[in-house]
Design a protein around this motif. Sequence first.
Motif, PDB file in Angstrom:
ATOM      1  N   GLU A 151     -15.471  82.378  21.681  1.00  0.00           N
ATOM      2  CA  GLU A 151     -14.968  81.229  22.877  1.00  0.00           C
ATOM      3  C   GLU A 151     -14.122  82.002  23.904  1.00  0.00           C
ATOM      4  O   GLU A 151     -13.271  82.953  23.924  1.00  0.00           O
ATOM      5  N   GLU A 160     -23.586  69.747  23.400  1.00  0.00           N
ATOM      6  CA  GLU A 160     -24.316  69.323  25.072  1.00  0.00           C
ATOM      7  C   GLU A 160     -25.459  69.833  26.055  1.00  0.00           C
ATOM      8  O   GLU A 160     -25.719  69.770  27.069  1.00  0.00           O
ATOM      9  N   PHE A 180     -18.959  63.249  21.080  1.00  0.00           N
ATOM     10  CA  PHE A 180     -18.795  63.816  19.836  1.00  0.00           C
ATOM     11  C   PHE A 180     -19.163  63.435  18.608  1.00  0.00           C
ATOM     12  O   PHE A 180     -19.932  64.868  17.973  1.00  0.00           O
TER      13      PHE A 180
HETATM   14  P1  FDA Z   1     -17.921  71.726  24.961  1.00  0.00           P
HETATM   15  O1  FDA Z   1     -18.130  71.688  26.512  1.00  0.00           O
HETATM   16  O2  FDA Z   1     -16.551  71.142  24.403  1.00  0.00           O
HETATM   17  O3  FDA Z   1     -17.451  73.224  24.363  1.00  0.00           O
HETATM   18  C1  FDA Z   1     -18.481  74.325  24.685  1.00  0.00           C
HETATM   19  C2  FDA Z   1     -17.306  75.518  24.521  1.00  0.00           C
HETATM   20  O4  FDA Z   1     -18.574  77.499  25.236  1.00  0.00           O
HETATM   21  C3  FDA Z   1     -16.555  75.925  25.732  1.00  0.00           C
HETATM   22  O5  FDA Z   1     -15.168  75.553  24.687  1.00  0.00           O
HETATM   23  C4  FDA Z   1     -16.394  77.010  26.480  1.00  0.00           C
HETATM   24  O6  FDA Z   1     -15.398  77.534  27.047  1.00  0.00           O
HETATM   25  C5  FDA Z   1     -17.279  77.520  25.530  1.00  0.00           C
HETATM   26  N1  FDA Z   1     -18.399  78.354  26.521  1.00  0.00           N
HETATM   27  C6  FDA Z   1     -19.073  77.989  27.854  1.00  0.00           C
HETATM   28  N2  FDA Z   1     -20.181  79.809  27.910  1.00  0.00           N
HETATM   29  C7  FDA Z   1     -18.913  80.552  27.102  1.00  0.00           C
HETATM   30  C8  FDA Z   1     -19.771  81.988  26.987  1.00  0.00           C
HETATM   31  N3  FDA Z   1     -20.297  82.697  27.733  1.00  0.00           N
HETATM   32  N4  FDA Z   1     -18.692  82.849  25.925  1.00  0.00           N
HETATM   33  C9  FDA Z   1     -17.950  82.369  24.936  1.00  0.00           C
HETATM   34  N5  FDA Z   1     -17.968  80.802  25.895  1.00  0.00           N
HETATM   35  C10 FDA Z   1     -18.619  79.910  26.510  1.00  0.00           C
HETATM   36  N6  FDA Z   1     -16.138  62.234  24.320  1.00  0.00           N
HETATM   37  C11 FDA Z   1     -16.202  61.659  23.012  1.00  0.00           C
HETATM   38  O7  FDA Z   1     -17.343  61.338  22.846  1.00  0.00           O
HETATM   39  N7  FDA Z   1     -15.351  60.644  23.107  1.00  0.00           N
HETATM   40  C12 FDA Z   1     -14.740  60.769  23.965  1.00  0.00           C
HETATM   41  O8  FDA Z   1     -13.222  60.712  24.360  1.00  0.00           O
HETATM   42  C13 FDA Z   1     -14.690  61.871  25.210  1.00  0.00           C
HETATM   43  N8  FDA Z   1     -13.638  62.273  26.084  1.00  0.00           N
HETATM   44  C14 FDA Z   1     -14.174  63.016  26.782  1.00  0.00           C
HETATM   45  C15 FDA Z   1     -13.005  63.378  28.088  1.00  0.00           C
HETATM   46  C16 FDA Z   1     -14.005  63.691  29.286  1.00  0.00           C
HETATM   47  C17 FDA Z   1     -12.499  63.872  30.038  1.00  0.00           C
HETATM   48  C18 FDA Z   1     -14.270  64.744  28.871  1.00  0.00           C
HETATM   49  C19 FDA Z   1     -14.921  66.302  30.294  1.00  0.00           C
HETATM   50  C20 FDA Z   1     -15.495  64.568  28.064  1.00  0.00           C
HETATM   51  C21 FDA Z   1     -15.147  63.610  26.961  1.00  0.00           C
HETATM   52  N9  FDA Z   1     -16.409  63.411  26.431  1.00  0.00           N
HETATM   53  C22 FDA Z   1     -15.632  62.331  25.230  1.00  0.00           C
HETATM   54  C23 FDA Z   1     -17.909  64.335  25.598  1.00  0.00           C
HETATM   55  C24 FDA Z   1     -17.619  65.257  25.366  1.00  0.00           C
HETATM   56  O9  FDA Z   1     -15.955  65.850  25.646  1.00  0.00           O
HETATM   57  C25 FDA Z   1     -18.879  66.371  25.335  1.00  0.00           C
HETATM   58  O10 FDA Z   1     -19.474  65.978  24.824  1.00  0.00           O
HETATM   59  C26 FDA Z   1     -17.950  67.409  23.756  1.00  0.00           C
HETATM   60  O11 FDA Z   1     -16.987  68.272  24.308  1.00  0.00           O
HETATM   61  C27 FDA Z   1     -19.130  68.681  23.933  1.00  0.00           C
HETATM   62  O12 FDA Z   1     -19.258  69.689  23.630  1.00  0.00           O
HETATM   63  P2  FDA Z   1     -19.472  70.761  23.517  1.00  0.00           P
HETATM   64  O13 FDA Z   1     -19.533  71.555  21.692  1.00  0.00           O
HETATM   65  O14 FDA Z   1     -21.065  70.463  22.903  1.00  0.00           O
HETATM   66  O15 FDA Z   1     -19.379  71.191  24.461  1.00  0.00           O
END
Ligand code: FDA
Length: 397
Positions: free
Chosen positions: A33, A370, A383
């Motif tokens: 991460e 995502e 989620f």
């Molecule tokens: P996520 O983006 O969570 O994780 C990806 C990770 O990869 C990050 O931690 C990033 O730092 C890391 N990363 C990227 N490139 C990298 C690299 N090259 N090397 C190392 N690490 C790297 N959904 C829901 O169901 N209920 C809710 O209440 C909400 N509320 C909400 C509020 C807000 C403000 C946002 C922005 C979004 C939500 N969502 C939501 C959506 C939800 O947060 C989202 O769909 C998920 O977090 C996606 O999860 P992922 O693990 O796919 O990606």
Amino acid sequence: MKNYDVIIIGAGAAGLMCAITAAKRNKSVLLVEHARKVGRKILMSGGGRCNFTNMYTEPENFLSANPHFCKSALSQYTQWDFIDLVNQHGVAYHEKTLGQLFCDNSSKDIVQLLLKECHQHNVIIELESKVTALEAMPSGFSVSVNQRSLSAGAVVVATGGLSIPSMGPHGFGYQIAEQFGLPVLPTSAALVPFVMNSRWQKQSAELSGNSFDAIASNHAQSFKEAVLLTHKGLSGPAILQISSYWQPGESITLNLAPEMDLASWLKQQKQQMAKSQLKTVLSQLFSKRLAAHMVTSWLKLNTDDNKVMAELGDKELEAIGNTLNNFTVYPEATEGYKTAEVTLGGIDTHSLSSKTMMCNDIPGLFFIGEAVDVTGHLGGYNFQWAWSSGWVAGQNV
Ligand code: FDA
């Protein structure tokens, strides 16, 4: 070169779930991460209370160029499986509305639950480490992390989408997909507020914060939830939902009184409140300010705004009622990734197995969460997709 069974890139919801699932199968798992903390979007979600799933999750709650793709993962690891996990850890939660489950206390409860599972099953988590390159080797992959080369039999890309650019880095998953010849469908901001034109903004500035229930619809979908007036335009759950189906240049229709035929209602009111002005009559349904604004700005009446009901003809009242039941707005744009909850589009699911989340043509390479072209409605669905796709990949790495 240090070797692992699995390296997972990204410790968001999907990556954490995948790591736990693979480690439970006695795989050696490294979760990499770039940020200082895991699950940053979980922490900020649901206004700090994480809407972690939805009791009524169905494939129909997801957008994708391939609408059938999500079915397998969602049925292999359901909302009830995640709710079981939450129950096992004694996390308190409640249904807010429409099947949306939120933590009673804090989103931290969900992150702690996931971290506890990671520690219990010996997942190695490397924070503040960025994966910068991935290469296929004769057997497995070589992964560049902070200028070191590591190797793994399987790699899971869980790098998320493009929303909240300040949380970067973004787009690494798409870059990897392109490098390995997988198509990436065009991306755009989704679950995002609308920006209205400057005239609307000027006229509505004082109304910012007013909300009302409405049905927001376009040619594709309808959502009955709250609409919120903002400084820039329109937000609230109904707007965020319909934004995922909106294309620039299109209109959105708002039914401002979903339960009522306003034309008939206004004609009844004319009998009962003959000496009242239209804005007074409408203030029975909307805030006083909003009702007055509707009359002066939204209805564009060809008549004196101050006329009382008795002076308005039935035809006029019918037109007013119909306009408010089908109020058409033309958003200028969305607020973009800066405030979007999710990213529409992404890695084309046609290149992946829906049963395993592995690339059809590249054994050992998986994409989840995502980053993939599966986008949920508002309400805990995103989620659930992260948990389901993460679990499925974890079972198959
Ligand atoms: P996520 O983006 O969570 O994780 C990806 C990770 O990869 C990050 O931690 C990033 O730092 C890391 N990363 C990227 N490139 C990298 C690299 N090259 N090397 C190392 N690490 C790297 N959904 C829901 O169901 N209920 C809710 O209440 C909400 N509320 C909400 C509020 C807000 C403000 C946002 C922005 C979004 C939500 N969502 C939501 C959506 C939800 O947060 C989202 O769909 C998920 O977090 C996606 O999860 P992922 O693990 O796919 O990606």
